[in-house]
Design a protein around this motif. Structure first.
Motif, short mmCIF file in Angstrom:
data_model
loop_
_atom_site.label_atom_id
_atom_site.label_comp_id
_atom_site.label_asym_id
_atom_site.label_seq_id
_atom_site.Cartn_x
_atom_site.Cartn_y
_atom_site.Cartn_z
N LYS A 1 -4.88 -11.63 10.40
CA LYS A 1 -5.54 -10.73 11.35
C LYS A 1 -4.72 -10.48 12.60
O LYS A 1 -5.11 -9.70 13.46
CB LYS A 1 -6.92 -11.27 11.72
CG LYS A 1 -6.90 -12.53 12.54
CD LYS A 1 -8.31 -12.93 12.93
CE LYS A 1 -8.28 -14.14 13.86
NZ LYS A 1 -9.59 -14.45 14.38
N ASN B 1 2.77 -8.25 10.65
CA ASN B 1 1.35 -8.53 10.42
C ASN B 1 1.24 -9.91 9.78
O ASN B 1 1.86 -10.16 8.75
CB ASN B 1 0.72 -7.49 9.50
CG ASN B 1 0.76 -6.10 10.12
OD1 ASN B 1 0.51 -5.93 11.30
ND2 ASN B 1 1.08 -5.11 9.31
N ARG C 1 -8.49 2.75 2.55
CA ARG C 1 -7.51 1.93 3.25
C ARG C 1 -8.01 1.56 4.64
O ARG C 1 -8.59 2.38 5.35
CB ARG C 1 -6.20 2.70 3.37
CG ARG C 1 -5.09 1.80 3.76
CD ARG C 1 -3.75 2.47 3.58
NE ARG C 1 -2.84 1.71 4.41
CZ ARG C 1 -1.78 2.18 4.96
NH1 ARG C 1 -1.46 3.44 4.79
NH2 ARG C 1 -1.00 1.43 5.69
N LYS C 2 -7.76 0.32 5.02
CA LYS C 2 -8.18 -0.19 6.32
C LYS C 2 -7.31 0.41 7.43
O LYS C 2 -6.10 0.59 7.25
CB LYS C 2 -8.04 -1.71 6.32
CG LYS C 2 -8.71 -2.41 7.44
CD LYS C 2 -8.63 -3.91 7.20
CE LYS C 2 -9.06 -4.64 8.44
NZ LYS C 2 -8.89 -6.08 8.27
N LYS C 3 -7.92 0.73 8.55
CA LYS C 3 -7.18 1.32 9.68
C LYS C 3 -6.19 0.30 10.24
O LYS C 3 -6.54 -0.85 10.48
CB LYS C 3 -8.18 1.73 10.77
CG LYS C 3 -7.55 2.41 11.94
CD LYS C 3 -8.60 2.81 12.95
CE LYS C 3 -7.94 3.34 14.21
NZ LYS C 3 -8.92 3.59 15.26
N GLN C 4 -4.95 0.75 10.44
CA GLN C 4 -3.91 -0.14 10.95
C GLN C 4 -4.10 -0.39 12.44
O GLN C 4 -4.31 0.55 13.22
CB GLN C 4 -2.53 0.49 10.71
CG GLN C 4 -1.40 -0.40 11.15
CD GLN C 4 -0.04 0.26 10.98
OE1 GLN C 4 0.08 1.47 11.14
NE2 GLN C 4 0.95 -0.52 10.65
N LYS C 5 -4.02 -1.66 12.85
CA LYS C 5 -4.08 -2.00 14.27
C LYS C 5 -2.73 -1.66 14.90
O LYS C 5 -1.68 -1.87 14.29
CB LYS C 5 -4.34 -3.49 14.46
CG LYS C 5 -5.71 -3.94 14.02
CD LYS C 5 -5.87 -5.41 14.28
CE LYS C 5 -7.22 -5.89 13.82
NZ LYS C 5 -7.38 -7.33 14.00
N PRO D 1 -1.08 1.29 15.65
CA PRO D 1 -0.27 2.16 14.80
C PRO D 1 1.00 2.69 15.48
O PRO D 1 1.96 3.02 14.79
CB PRO D 1 -1.22 3.30 14.44
CG PRO D 1 -2.23 3.31 15.54
CD PRO D 1 -2.38 1.88 15.96
N VAL E 1 -1.27 -9.29 14.81
CA VAL E 1 -0.13 -8.37 14.81
C VAL E 1 0.82 -8.84 15.90
O VAL E 1 0.41 -9.09 17.03
CB VAL E 1 -0.59 -6.91 15.10
CG1 VAL E 1 0.62 -5.98 15.16
CG2 VAL E 1 -1.58 -6.44 14.05
N ARG F 1 7.54 -4.88 14.10
CA ARG F 1 6.17 -5.44 14.08
C ARG F 1 6.03 -6.32 12.86
O ARG F 1 6.73 -6.16 11.86
CB ARG F 1 5.12 -4.34 14.09
CG ARG F 1 5.05 -3.55 12.81
CD ARG F 1 3.94 -2.52 12.78
NE ARG F 1 2.67 -3.15 12.56
CZ ARG F 1 1.53 -2.73 13.11
NH1 ARG F 1 1.52 -1.67 13.88
NH2 ARG F 1 0.41 -3.35 12.88
#
Length: 84
Positions: free
Chosen positions: A37, A34, A2-6, A8, A39, A32
């Motif tokens: 790309k 998304n 899983r890709k790291k969440q911007k 968090p 946020v 928030r």
């Protein structure tokens, strides 16, 4: 993997605007979003829940516009220098 969440810890975070924004300086992130790309953070004024707006979360990193936490005017003057 899983890709790291911007951003968090965005929701629930508190921010102080360097300049009055819609008549207020203290805001909290309540939501928030998304979008590809990007946020976005939904901000609400601490003293007026009717004042809400969406902002690109990256702009919260700009110390000429925002400081993390709720700061008094005195604290803002002490911690803000235009060169930082």
């Amino acid at each position: 993997m899983r890709k790291k969440q911007k951003f968090p810890y965005l929701v629930g975070s508190k921010w102080t605007a360097q300049q009055q924004t819609w008549g207020w300086r203290h805001f909290q992130v309540i939501n928030r979003k998304n979008e590809g790309k990007w946020v976005f953070a939904e901000m609400v004024a601490a003293c007026d829940p009717n004042v809400r707006f969406w902002i690109n979360a990256t702009s919260l990193k700009d110390r000429t516009q925002w400081q993390g936490g709720w700061k008094s005017l005195q604290e803002q003057k002490e911690t803000f220098t235009p060169d930082s």
